[in-house]
Enzyme design. Structure first.
Site, PDB file in Angstrom:
ATOM      1  N   HIS A   1      12.661 -15.807 -39.131  1.00 22.65           N
ATOM      2  CA  HIS A   1      11.269 -15.401 -39.390  1.00 22.65           C
ATOM      3  C   HIS A   1      10.468 -16.666 -39.658  1.00 22.65           C
ATOM      4  O   HIS A   1      10.514 -17.233 -40.749  1.00 22.65           O
ATOM      5  CB  HIS A   1      11.170 -14.473 -40.596  1.00 22.65           C
ATOM      6  CG  HIS A   1       9.779 -13.958 -40.854  1.00 22.65           C
ATOM      7  ND1 HIS A   1       9.491 -12.617 -40.926  1.00 22.65           N
ATOM      8  CD2 HIS A   1       8.599 -14.588 -41.034  1.00 22.65           C
ATOM      9  CE1 HIS A   1       8.187 -12.460 -41.144  1.00 22.65           C
ATOM     10  NE2 HIS A   1       7.626 -13.657 -41.216  1.00 22.65           N
TER      11      HIS A   1
ATOM     12  N   HIS B   1       6.639 -18.861 -38.919  1.00 21.62           N
ATOM     13  CA  HIS B   1       5.274 -19.034 -38.421  1.00 21.62           C
ATOM     14  C   HIS B   1       5.083 -20.486 -38.017  1.00 21.62           C
ATOM     15  O   HIS B   1       5.197 -21.385 -38.853  1.00 21.62           O
ATOM     16  CB  HIS B   1       4.254 -18.668 -39.508  1.00 21.62           C
ATOM     17  CG  HIS B   1       4.310 -17.233 -39.937  1.00 21.62           C
ATOM     18  ND1 HIS B   1       3.556 -16.248 -39.332  1.00 21.62           N
ATOM     19  CD2 HIS B   1       5.031 -16.621 -40.903  1.00 21.62           C
ATOM     20  CE1 HIS B   1       3.816 -15.081 -39.921  1.00 21.62           C
ATOM     21  NE2 HIS B   1       4.718 -15.283 -40.871  1.00 21.62           N
TER      22      HIS B   1
ATOM     23  N   LYS C   1       7.251  -6.984 -33.183  1.00 21.75           N
ATOM     24  CA  LYS C   1       6.878  -7.063 -34.590  1.00 21.75           C
ATOM     25  C   LYS C   1       5.850  -5.997 -34.950  1.00 21.75           C
ATOM     26  O   LYS C   1       4.811  -5.866 -34.303  1.00 21.75           O
ATOM     27  CB  LYS C   1       6.301  -8.450 -34.901  1.00 21.75           C
ATOM     28  CG  LYS C   1       5.826  -8.655 -36.329  1.00 21.75           C
ATOM     29  CD  LYS C   1       6.978  -8.539 -37.329  1.00 21.75           C
ATOM     30  CE  LYS C   1       6.490  -8.673 -38.763  1.00 21.75           C
ATOM     31  NZ  LYS C   1       6.329 -10.063 -39.187  1.00 21.75           N
TER      32      LYS C   1
ATOM     33  N   HIS D   1       6.918  -5.757 -41.047  1.00 20.27           N
ATOM     34  CA  HIS D   1       6.313  -6.173 -42.300  1.00 20.27           C
ATOM     35  C   HIS D   1       6.256  -4.904 -43.142  1.00 20.27           C
ATOM     36  O   HIS D   1       5.404  -4.046 -42.936  1.00 20.27           O
ATOM     37  CB  HIS D   1       4.919  -6.754 -42.085  1.00 20.27           C
ATOM     38  CG  HIS D   1       4.262  -7.189 -43.366  1.00 20.27           C
ATOM     39  ND1 HIS D   1       4.159  -8.517 -43.720  1.00 20.27           N
ATOM     40  CD2 HIS D   1       3.715  -6.479 -44.384  1.00 20.27           C
ATOM     41  CE1 HIS D   1       3.565  -8.601 -44.912  1.00 20.27           C
ATOM     42  NE2 HIS D   1       3.280  -7.372 -45.324  1.00 20.27           N
TER      43      HIS D   1
ATOM     44  N   HIS E   1      11.428 -10.343 -44.835  1.00 14.47           N
ATOM     45  CA  HIS E   1      11.047 -10.836 -46.164  1.00 14.47           C
ATOM     46  C   HIS E   1      11.070  -9.735 -47.229  1.00 14.47           C
ATOM     47  O   HIS E   1      10.072  -9.452 -47.883  1.00 14.47           O
ATOM     48  CB  HIS E   1       9.698 -11.543 -46.138  1.00 14.47           C
ATOM     49  CG  HIS E   1       8.602 -10.860 -45.373  1.00 14.47           C
ATOM     50  ND1 HIS E   1       8.253  -9.539 -45.573  1.00 14.47           N
ATOM     51  CD2 HIS E   1       7.763 -11.324 -44.426  1.00 14.47           C
ATOM     52  CE1 HIS E   1       7.260  -9.224 -44.756  1.00 14.47           C
ATOM     53  NE2 HIS E   1       6.943 -10.300 -44.054  1.00 14.47           N
TER      54      HIS E   1
ATOM     55  N   ASP F   1       9.988 -17.195 -43.502  1.00 11.26           N
ATOM     56  CA  ASP F   1       8.580 -16.775 -43.548  1.00 11.26           C
ATOM     57  C   ASP F   1       7.696 -17.944 -43.944  1.00 11.26           C
ATOM     58  O   ASP F   1       6.664 -17.764 -44.590  1.00 11.26           O
ATOM     59  CB  ASP F   1       8.378 -15.596 -44.503  1.00 11.26           C
ATOM     60  CG  ASP F   1       6.990 -14.956 -44.370  1.00 11.26           C
ATOM     61  OD1 ASP F   1       6.374 -15.106 -43.300  1.00 11.26           O
ATOM     62  OD2 ASP F   1       6.523 -14.321 -45.335  1.00 11.26           O
TER      63      ASP F   1
END
Length: 376
Positions: A44, A46, A130, A168, A206, A280
């Protein structure tokens, strides 16, 4: 290669000037403790885009062999064509000798089609889809407004194509207390979804609560798994408020009570294959964090693996780190485990107060504090 701890003698002269070594005062010799594990992946991540991509990507390529790349750009990565284009931009910032592999994802919307899911599988580059509930977190405005009303045909196609759903796991309902949004999501979305589509592979990303751990334990192994971040293993919600408001410890899902942190630590150190590493890591320029309406996200990229090592060491479970970091993720995604290794060195050092980020800076997790492990 299995996890191992190696103790090696090191002369005091050889260790001089190295912040990653803990040298005993008054000793002519010191001991360097090494921890070698199979090279991990980040399930995970970004990476942002443009200048932000160029600034933060190098922190990942030397540590993790692969990473699941989040699609919540502006505009979001909703098609295979957009995912391929984003992947090419990532590859362009790689060092020439890097073998890092970005694993792409699609951003699920109310308008996603079964054809797009089929194209995703055929591409070989898109590994998952996602789910962002609309309005739940950063750049989620284009997310799903009604999963069961708008997305069931797509989810059924994902089962056929063998594409996991990454969630999420929070409701976006503002009437629900922010500390309860994961629990309510489990009750109102995940439990009904698992009943409707028991063959759909789901990754709760997460996770932050004992509720999530209990839910994952209640379903058959191999169907629902979870990533866990370093911040949710090491911090509870006090970290947001101690000594004044701490914007760089603010993320979504928000940090929870100590009992939830302890439940996560117990889960990841239990040896269960249902949990794997997902940082994350979410960089935001410093001024957008230290603002009247600060962004949610914690930047852990440069120190993530040492932070995980610290969390596992604190409970005497370093022998469980390799499976969590290097085995459970690829096994769930049915990908080969990495053959390369990486080594951490035991010794206190101070995390920098900031890193460059485009024309500004980004503040990392643990900024200015000592950490007990570093990368060799």
């Amino acid at each position: 290669m299995s996890l191992k701890k190696v103790t090696m003698p090191l002369s005091h002269q050889e260790s001089s000037g190295s912040s990653s070594l803990d040298v005993a005062a008054g000793s002519s010799r010191s001991v360097k403790q090494l921890l070698t594990i199979t090279q991990p992946d980040d399930w995970h991540l970004h990476l942002r885009d443009n200048d932000g991509l160029a600034a933060v990507a190098p922190h990942r390529f030397s540590v993790f062999k692969r990473a699941i790349i989040m699609p919540n750009l502006k505009p979001p990565v909703t098609t295979v064509a957009a995912a391929v284009s984003y992947r090419e931009r990532i590859l362009r910032v790689l060092p020439s000798d890097s073998d890092f592999e970005p694993l792409m994802t699609l951003y699920l919307t109310d308008a996603t089609t079964k054809d797009e899911i089929q194209r995703a599988r055929k591409s070989g580059l898109v590994k998952a889809v996602k789910l962002y509930p609309a309005g739940a977190t950063t750049n989620s405005q284009a997310g799903v407004t009604d999963l069961f009303g708008n997305c069931m045909p797509v989810l059924e196609e994902m089962v056929k194509q063998g594409l996991p759903l990454l969630v999420h796991g929070e409701v976006a309902d503002s009437s629900v207390d922010i500390f309860d949004r994961e629990r309510v999501f489990i009750e109102t979305v995940l439990e009904p979804l698992v009943r409707k589509l028991p063959q759909l592979q789901i990754v709760m990303e997460h996770i932050t609560t004992k509720d999530a751990v209990d839910f994952i334990s209640s379903v058959p192994e191999g169907t629902v798994a979870a990533t866990v971040t370093p911040q949710h293993l090491l911090l509870n919600r006090n970290a947001i408020f101690q000594g004044g408001l701490q914007p760089h410890n603010y993320c979504l899902p928000v940090l929870k009570r100590e009992l939830h942190r302890q439940a996560l630590v117990a889960a990841v150190t239990s040896g269960s294959p249902r949990y794997f590493l997902g940082t994350d890591s979410a960089p935001h320029e410093r001024l957008t964090k230290e603002a009247p309406c600060g962004c949610a996200g914690i930047f852990s990229a440069p120190i993530a693996l040492p932070l995980y090592a610290q969390a596992f060491e604190e409970v005497g479970a370093l022998d469980k780190l390799e499976a969590f970091a290097s085995f459970n993720g690829p096994d769930f995604y049915q990908l080969p485990r990495n053959s390369s290794t990486i080594t951490l060195v035991k010794g206190a050092w101070s995390v920098p107060h900031q890193y460059g980020f485009g024309s500004g800076s980004v503040v990392p997790m643990w900024a200015g504090q000592n950490i007990n492990w570093s990368l060799k």
